[in-house]
Structure formats: structure tokens, C-alpha cells
Design a protein around this motif. Structure first.
Motif, PDB file in Angstrom:
ATOM      1  N   ASN A 450       0.243   5.742  -1.677  1.00  0.00           N
ATOM      2  CA  ASN A 450      -0.171   6.250  -2.982  1.00  0.00           C
ATOM      3  C   ASN A 450       0.111   5.182  -4.032  1.00  0.00           C
ATOM      4  OD1 ASN A 450      -0.458   7.588  -5.414  1.00  0.00           O
ATOM      5  ND2 ASN A 450       0.757   9.376  -4.849  1.00  0.00           N
ATOM      6  N   THR A 451      -0.918   4.760  -4.763  1.00  0.00           N
ATOM      7  CA  THR A 451      -0.757   3.654  -5.707  1.00  0.00           C
ATOM      8  C   THR A 451       0.213   3.981  -6.834  1.00  0.00           C
ATOM      9  OG1 THR A 451      -2.693   4.390  -6.972  1.00  0.00           O
ATOM     10  CG2 THR A 451      -3.061   2.748  -5.236  1.00  0.00           C
ATOM     11  N   GLY A 452       0.422   5.260  -7.151  1.00  0.00           N
ATOM     12  CA  GLY A 452       1.315   5.639  -8.240  1.00  0.00           C
ATOM     13  C   GLY A 452       2.642   6.202  -7.770  1.00  0.00           C
ATOM     14  N   ASP A 453       3.002   5.961  -6.520  1.00  0.00           N
ATOM     15  CA  ASP A 453       4.221   6.542  -5.957  1.00  0.00           C
ATOM     16  C   ASP A 453       5.460   5.883  -6.561  1.00  0.00           C
ATOM     17  OD1 ASP A 453       6.355   7.365  -4.178  1.00  0.00           O
ATOM     18  OD2 ASP A 453       4.826   7.863  -2.703  1.00  0.00           O
ATOM     19  N   PRO A 454       6.358   6.674  -7.195  1.00  0.00           N
ATOM     20  CA  PRO A 454       7.544   6.077  -7.799  1.00  0.00           C
ATOM     21  C   PRO A 454       8.651   5.773  -6.803  1.00  0.00           C
ATOM     22  CG  PRO A 454       7.573   8.441  -8.174  1.00  0.00           C
ATOM     23  CD  PRO A 454       6.273   8.127  -7.475  1.00  0.00           C
ATOM     24  N   ALA A 455       8.738   6.546  -5.744  1.00  0.00           N
ATOM     25  CA  ALA A 455       9.899   6.495  -4.860  1.00  0.00           C
ATOM     26  C   ALA A 455       9.706   5.574  -3.676  1.00  0.00           C
ATOM     27  CB  ALA A 455      10.231   7.907  -4.370  1.00  0.00           C
ATOM     28  N   THR A 456       8.496   5.567  -3.125  1.00  0.00           N
ATOM     29  CA  THR A 456       8.165   4.640  -2.041  1.00  0.00           C
ATOM     30  C   THR A 456       6.923   3.879  -2.485  1.00  0.00           C
ATOM     31  OG1 THR A 456       6.968   6.460  -0.953  1.00  0.00           O
ATOM     32  CG2 THR A 456       9.186   5.987  -0.176  1.00  0.00           C
ATOM     33  N   PRO A 457       7.107   2.779  -3.195  1.00  0.00           N
ATOM     34  CA  PRO A 457       5.967   2.073  -3.796  1.00  0.00           C
ATOM     35  C   PRO A 457       4.870   1.752  -2.792  1.00  0.00           C
ATOM     36  CG  PRO A 457       8.018   1.224  -4.682  1.00  0.00           C
ATOM     37  CD  PRO A 457       8.391   2.170  -3.583  1.00  0.00           C
ATOM     38  N   TYR A 458       3.670   1.705  -3.318  1.00  0.00           N
ATOM     39  CA  TYR A 458       2.444   1.583  -2.536  1.00  0.00           C
ATOM     40  C   TYR A 458       2.482   0.429  -1.541  1.00  0.00           C
ATOM     41  CZ  TYR A 458      -2.485   0.403  -1.690  1.00  0.00           C
ATOM     42  OH  TYR A 458      -3.683   0.075  -1.114  1.00  0.00           O
ATOM     43  N   GLU A 459       3.109  -0.684  -1.927  1.00  0.00           N
ATOM     44  CA  GLU A 459       3.134  -1.862  -1.063  1.00  0.00           C
ATOM     45  C   GLU A 459       3.793  -1.577   0.289  1.00  0.00           C
ATOM     46  OE1 GLU A 459       2.564  -2.859  -5.197  1.00  0.00           O
ATOM     47  OE2 GLU A 459       4.176  -1.735  -4.202  1.00  0.00           O
ATOM     48  N   GLY A 460       4.639  -0.536   0.334  1.00  0.00           N
ATOM     49  CA  GLY A 460       5.318  -0.202   1.578  1.00  0.00           C
ATOM     50  C   GLY A 460       4.366   0.229   2.679  1.00  0.00           C
ATOM     51  N   ALA A 461       3.223   0.794   2.307  1.00  0.00           N
ATOM     52  CA  ALA A 461       2.263   1.234   3.324  1.00  0.00           C
ATOM     53  C   ALA A 461       1.693   0.044   4.084  1.00  0.00           C
ATOM     54  CB  ALA A 461       1.144   2.047   2.669  1.00  0.00           C
ATOM     55  N   ARG A 462       1.288  -0.993   3.363  1.00  0.00           N
ATOM     56  CA  ARG A 462       0.757  -2.192   4.033  1.00  0.00           C
ATOM     57  C   ARG A 462       1.842  -2.853   4.881  1.00  0.00           C
ATOM     58  NH1 ARG A 462      -3.376  -5.550   2.763  1.00  0.00           N
ATOM     59  NH2 ARG A 462      -4.462  -3.556   2.534  1.00  0.00           N
ATOM     60  N   ALA A 463       3.075  -2.883   4.366  1.00  0.00           N
ATOM     61  CA  ALA A 463       4.172  -3.483   5.137  1.00  0.00           C
ATOM     62  C   ALA A 463       4.422  -2.698   6.422  1.00  0.00           C
ATOM     63  CB  ALA A 463       5.441  -3.534   4.286  1.00  0.00           C
ATOM     64  N   MET A 464       4.310  -1.385   6.356  1.00  0.00           N
ATOM     65  CA  MET A 464       4.492  -0.559   7.561  1.00  0.00           C
ATOM     66  C   MET A 464       3.373  -0.836   8.561  1.00  0.00           C
ATOM     67  SD  MET A 464       6.177   1.798   9.294  1.00  0.00           S
ATOM     68  CE  MET A 464       7.247   2.788   8.233  1.00  0.00           C
ATOM     69  N   LEU A 476      -4.566   4.009   4.831  1.00  0.00           N
ATOM     70  CA  LEU A 476      -5.398   4.798   3.931  1.00  0.00           C
ATOM     71  C   LEU A 476      -4.741   4.772   2.562  1.00  0.00           C
ATOM     72  CD1 LEU A 476      -7.068   8.235   4.593  1.00  0.00           C
ATOM     73  CD2 LEU A 476      -5.751   7.879   2.511  1.00  0.00           C
ATOM     74  N   THR A 477      -5.512   4.497   1.523  1.00  0.00           N
ATOM     75  CA  THR A 477      -4.990   4.403   0.160  1.00  0.00           C
ATOM     76  C   THR A 477      -5.410   5.610  -0.660  1.00  0.00           C
ATOM     77  OG1 THR A 477      -4.955   1.986   0.140  1.00  0.00           O
ATOM     78  CG2 THR A 477      -5.099   3.089  -1.997  1.00  0.00           C
ATOM     79  N   TYR A 478      -4.458   6.176  -1.394  1.00  0.00           N
ATOM     80  CA  TYR A 478      -4.746   7.241  -2.356  1.00  0.00           C
ATOM     81  C   TYR A 478      -4.420   6.716  -3.755  1.00  0.00           C
ATOM     82  CZ  TYR A 478      -3.991  11.494  -5.149  1.00  0.00           C
ATOM     83  OH  TYR A 478      -4.012  12.452  -6.133  1.00  0.00           O
ATOM     84  N   LYS A 479      -5.427   6.687  -4.613  1.00  0.00           N
ATOM     85  CA  LYS A 479      -5.215   6.263  -5.997  1.00  0.00           C
ATOM     86  C   LYS A 479      -4.798   7.483  -6.819  1.00  0.00           C
ATOM     87  CE  LYS A 479      -8.305   2.264  -5.996  1.00  0.00           C
ATOM     88  NZ  LYS A 479      -9.456   1.596  -6.642  1.00  0.00           N
ATOM     89  N   GLY A 480      -3.501   7.728  -6.854  1.00  0.00           N
ATOM     90  CA  GLY A 480      -3.013   8.923  -7.524  1.00  0.00           C
ATOM     91  C   GLY A 480      -1.613   8.745  -8.063  1.00  0.00           C
ATOM     92  N   GLN A 481      -0.987   9.863  -8.406  1.00  0.00           N
ATOM     93  CA  GLN A 481       0.362   9.887  -8.961  1.00  0.00           C
ATOM     94  C   GLN A 481       1.248  10.749  -8.073  1.00  0.00           C
ATOM     95  OE1 GLN A 481       1.124   8.005 -11.561  1.00  0.00           O
ATOM     96  NE2 GLN A 481      -1.005   7.402 -11.912  1.00  0.00           N
ATOM     97  N   GLY A 482       2.566  10.516  -8.174  1.00  0.00           N
ATOM     98  CA  GLY A 482       3.524  11.337  -7.455  1.00  0.00           C
ATOM     99  C   GLY A 482       3.904  10.735  -6.120  1.00  0.00           C
ATOM    100  N   HIS A 483       4.881  11.372  -5.487  1.00  0.00           N
ATOM    101  CA  HIS A 483       5.433  10.873  -4.225  1.00  0.00           C
ATOM    102  C   HIS A 483       4.691  11.516  -3.061  1.00  0.00           C
ATOM    103  CE1 HIS A 483       8.093   9.193  -1.405  1.00  0.00           C
ATOM    104  NE2 HIS A 483       8.977  10.164  -1.320  1.00  0.00           N
ATOM    105  N   GLY A 484       4.016  10.686  -2.275  1.00  0.00           N
ATOM    106  CA  GLY A 484       3.194  11.203  -1.190  1.00  0.00           C
ATOM    107  C   GLY A 484       1.786  11.486  -1.648  1.00  0.00           C
TER     108      GLY A 484
END
Length: 514
Positions: A450-464, A476-484
Motif C-alpha cells: 500500500n503506497t500510503g501505509d504508515p506502519a509497513t512502508p510500501y517499499e517493503g513489498a518489493r523487498a519481500m 500487487l500495488t494498492y494506491k491508498g491510505q492506511g495499514h494493509g
């Protein structure tokens, strides 16, 4: 304090869950017993224990399906699988569709670490109605959590003081106070739960899940991990790549970062979420009651926190809202855009001298119920993180890092930097700099960022995705707000996740939902 970057269950306030004595879960002798052959005794679920967050027994799902609970026996020490055992608390709702369409069990971990899955799954159960058509929905309290040999440290009164302390010290005396309180808390964990502390690592929980898979009767583990649950899922995939079934990681922890890098990334993530909150507030036609511009909103929040450092205001009687409590309350409200209205209300009241709403948000972050009882999410969170994470930080090291953290977030930088001392003087050494999630040969794992994730920033998905290895992670990218992302209600995200879990349809890597 728990690491707010990983405390999704607390942040969403669904860990509604009195430790019936963790000792009763330890001490069984499994000599000559094949734990894979055990039969689960599913029964009506009791009300959650205090350690799980308290509250009422889970209500039936729409249509009348009852939640069922059982206890899975696992080795206390996986290096001695014939030795003493502990019990893991499980919960399930049986599949709603035709028996011949049932795929198996779908195991959920909602994060933390330290969140009670037994308390969380019923709170979200209806959100996964589509998935229940072909799966039994299953979750559990990981070892050290809730009713699963739950770690116990300080009592409720002591925890009230612990969460009121100044966690962003400004001088040597305040720094010594923070370190003294940390040592006292950590010593209480060792005194009250020393037997279980060496055995709550994520690798232990992953081995528990593979035993769970076998006892549930599944050839493969079908899994939905959220926040820290993505780290647990990645570690499982590394240990048991051939046993991975259909798996989804949502709100993804960056597995390549050590604790310092993770905390710094979260400082940036929470600052981004605060920026987005401020811009949203001033964009409203009715006006923003807490500032005239985005910068004005953030400046007024910073001013409030500075004032609270020396002069707390009334919160939830008899407690007063301190700078630390207000900071954690603000962080809690940034986990979901649905909470932004409560943050606006809480700030508006705090500017008038009433800190109740912000304190209630802080209590939710810390697992405190209205009756003043705490779940064990904080003891479990610290215990699991300290068992996993090798680094141990001194006050001098933190001070040297403050400029970088403050540059990442003027508001949350100090708070997250000083959180690095949580494992100082911990009784158990940390396992590694960061988890190993490489899983060559595993089935595709859908990784949702999630591009707006405060707790697990978006870059972590690509790293995973990269760490899982070629042909395993599907981004899969979600352009949104909130965690998850899945629980945002976004139809594109839910369609992709449901399509994979229900039909086995793997989305094209790089799919973007908005």
C-alpha cells in the motif's frame, strides 16, 4: 513500548481479549507422543481472556455459523520435540460452501507481533465471507500471546505508569529514567515468564504452523498474513517451501532491514501518513478545525506535544495525557483513514485542555480495555521482537541516530528512535539481524503493498518479493491510505486476492489497484 510499526492488532483495537495462567500451558510431557497425530477437540469458544483483550464470547456469523475453539499441543522447545509441551489457542469458522468445493483451512495471522488471532478473527470474520465459501477460516494465538503460554511482565497498575513515562527524553536524567523503567519491565518479564522467553522466536511460530497444518489435515498451508504476519509467513516459506499453498502477504514487513532500518522507515511512513491526514483535513469544504494549512496542522500538533512534555492535561480519569501517550494516540489513528475523524476530534479537544480521546486512542494502541486491564500484546510484542532481533542499543547510540530520525519525521522521530532501547538488558539473545525469507521452490505468494501505509512502508513489498526469490513473490500495488490493503474494501485488491485464494488465479506481477 511496543513497536508501533508492527502492532496492527493493537492499533485496530480488535485484540479484545485473564490469563488463565500461562504455566498451565507448559509442562506437559510429550515423550513417545506423535504430536502430528493429535485430534483437536473443537468446542464453543469462551469469552476472551484478559491476556487476549477481554470482552464477550464471539457472536455467530451471519447465517448462524458458530465460532469453535481448540488447543493444539506443540513442543515448548523445537530443538527437543519430545520434551515439554505448551498449548496454542486456535479458533475457526467452518467453510460455508458445498463440502466438495472446500479447499482446506486458511490460516490467518493479523500481526503484532503479539496480537491474538483468537480475538481478532471474529472481529474481521464477515470481511472474509467470500473466502469462507471454500475455506475454514482459522487463526491462533502464537506462542507467547494470549492463551498460548502468554508472556506476563508487569501488572495493570505498573503498565499504566510504564505507558505514561517520558519515552522521548530531553536530558540525561530523563534518559536514565527511561532506561531504568525499561530494565524494570524487562526484569519483570524474565521473573514472570522466563521459561517461555527463549522459545517465542518467529522461527518457533513458523514450526508451530507446520504442525498446525498437519493436524488440520492439509497437505499445504494456505495462509493470509498481515503486517508482522507477512514476516511470519516469509519465515515459514523459507523453512518449508514445499509446504506453501496459496498465500497472501498484506501490509508487508521489509525482511531485509534490521530493527534500526525498520524503525527509520516507519518514521518516514508515519510522517507521510500525517502529511496526508493534514492535507485531507484542510481540503474539506467545511474547513479544517485544527489548522488553516497542512503545515499549520502539523505545527499545532508539534506545539501541543511540546506543551504536554512539561504540562500534561486531563485524560481518562485519573490519568493525564502525557506527551508520550498523545504521540502513541496520534500514531494509532494513522493506521486507517477511518480513524482520521477521531484524530481530528481528539486534537480539537486537546487544544481545549481535554485529552480523553487521544488517551483512548493511546489505550487502544497499548491494549488497555476500558476497565483498566491490559492484554498481553506489549509483553508479547517486546518478547518476540527481542528474541528475533540481534541488535541491542545503548543511549549513546540512540543519541547519535536522533538527527537522522528527526529528519525522517519531526513528530515521530524521537519516539521511534528511543524505542530502540526496548531490548536493552533483555534476558534472551536476539537471533539475527533480519529474518531469512528466501523460499526457492515455493508456490507463488501474492505480496500486496500500500503506497500510503504508515506502519509497513510500501517499499517493503518489493523487498519481500525480491527476498522470496525468483518465481515466488508476485507484487500487487494498492494506491491508498492506511495499514494493509484488503480490509480497505478496494474491489480491485479484493478481486485479485480472492481470485488467487479461491481459484488459484495468479495476478500479473506489477498489477496496480487504486
Amino acid at each position: 513500548m511496543p513497536n508501533p510499526s508492527r502492532s496492527r492488532a493493537a492499533a485496530l483495537a480488535v485484540a479484545a481479549v485473564l490469563l488463565t495462567s500461562w504455566v498451565s500451558g507448559c509442562g506437559g510431557d510429550s515423550e513417545d507422543e506423535d504430536l502430528t497425530a493429535q485430534k483437536l477437540d473443537w468446542k464453543e469458544c469462551p469469552a476472551p481472556s484478559e491476556a487476549q483483550g477481554g470482552g464477550s464470547a464471539p457472536s455467530p456469523l451471519p447465517g448462524g455459523t458458530q465460532w469453535q475453539c481448540a488447543t493444539l499441543k506443540v513442543p515448548l522447545d523445537w530443538s527437543d520435540p519430545k520434551g515439554d509441551t505448551i498449548g496454542l489457542a486456535l479458533i475457526r469458522a467452518r467453510a460455508s460452501g458445498a463440502p466438495d468445493r472446500r479447499i482446506g483451512s486458511l490460516v490467518f495471522n493479523f500481526g503484532g507481533p503479539g496480537g491474538s488471532g483468537v480475538a481478532s478473527l471474529p472481529a474481521f470474520g464477515q470481511d472474509y465471507a467470500a473466502l469462507r465459501t471454500r475455506y475454514d477460516l482459522v487463526s491462533f494465538d502464537p506462542r507467547g500471546v494470549g492463551r498460548s503460554a502468554g508472556v506476563k511482565c508487569e501488572n495493570d497498575q505498573q503498565l499504566d505508569r510504564f505507558f505514561q513515562q517520558d519515552a522521548t527524553p530531553d536530558d540525561a536524567a530523563e534518559q536514565q529514567g527511561l532506561l531504568r523503567n525499561t530494565r524494570t519491565f524487562n526484569a519483570a518479564c524474565e521473573k514472570n515468564s522466563g521459561r517461555v522467553l527463549p522459545h517465542v522466536r518467529t522461527t518457533d511460530a513458523a514450526r508451530d504452523m507446520d504442525l498446525m497444518r498437519q493436524v488440520l489435515g492439509d497437505d499445504k498451508l494456505h495462509y493470509f498474513g498481515i503486517s508482522y504476519g507477512t514476516e511470519l509467513g516469509g519465515v515459514y516459506a523459507h523453512l518449508f517451501p514445499k509446504n506453501v499453498g496459496r498465500a497472501v502477504f498484506d501490509g508487508v514487513v521489509d525482511p531485509t532491514q534490521n530493527v534500526e532500518q525498520g524503525s527509520l522507515g516507519q518514521a518516514r511512513g508515519f510522517q507521510l501518513a500525517l502529511d496526508n491526514f493534514a492535507e485531507d483535513c484542510v481540503s474539506k469544504a467545511e474547513g479544517c478545525p485544527i489548522g488553516d494549512s497542512p503545515q499549520d496542522v502539523k505545527d499545532r500538533i508539534a506545539g501541543l506535544l511540546k506543551d504536554l512534555d512539561s504540562k500534561p492535561i486531563p485524560g481518562v480519569f485519573p490519568r493525564r495525557l502525557t506527551q508520550t501517550a498523545a504521540t502513541s494516540g496520534i500514531a494509532q489513528s494513522l493506521y486507517s483513514k477511518d480513524f482520521w475523524e477521531y484524530l481530528t476530534e481528539g486534537l480539537e479537544q486537546a487544544y481545549d485542555g481535554d485529552g480523553k480521546v487521544l488517551m483512548l486512542l493511546s489505550d487502544s494502541m497499548n491494549g488497555r480495555s476500558e476497565n483498566g486491564q491490559y492484554s498481553n500484546i506489549t509483553p508479547a510484542n517486546i518478547s518476540i521482537n527481542c528474541a528475533d532481533d540481534k541488535p541491542r542499543y545503548t543511549a549513546d547510540q540512540v543519541r547519535s541516530k536522533l538527527p537522522e530520525f528527526r529528519a525522517a519525521s519531526p513528530l515521530f522521530g524521537d519516539y521511534l528512535a528511543w524505542g530502540l532501547v526496548s531490548c536493552t538488558d533483555w534476558a534472551v539473545p536476539g537471533a539475527a539481524e533480519h529474518p531469512d525469507v528466501s523460499a526457492p521452490g515455493a508456490a507463488p505468494i501474492l505480496v500486496v503493498g500500500n503506497t500510503g501505509d504508515p506502519a509497513t512502508p510500501y517499499e517493503g513489498a518489493r523487498a519481500m518479493v525480491n527476498a522470496l526469490g525468483k518465481g515466488v513473490g508476485v507484487e500487487l500495488t494498492y494506491k491508498g491510505q492506511g495499514h494493509g490493503a484488503y480490509d480497505s474494501g478496494n474491489k480491485c485488491v479484493q478481486g485479485a486476492v480472492n481470485g488467487y485464494l479461491l481459484q488459484g488465479t495468479v495476478p500479473s506481477t506489477g498489477t496496480v489497484c487504486s
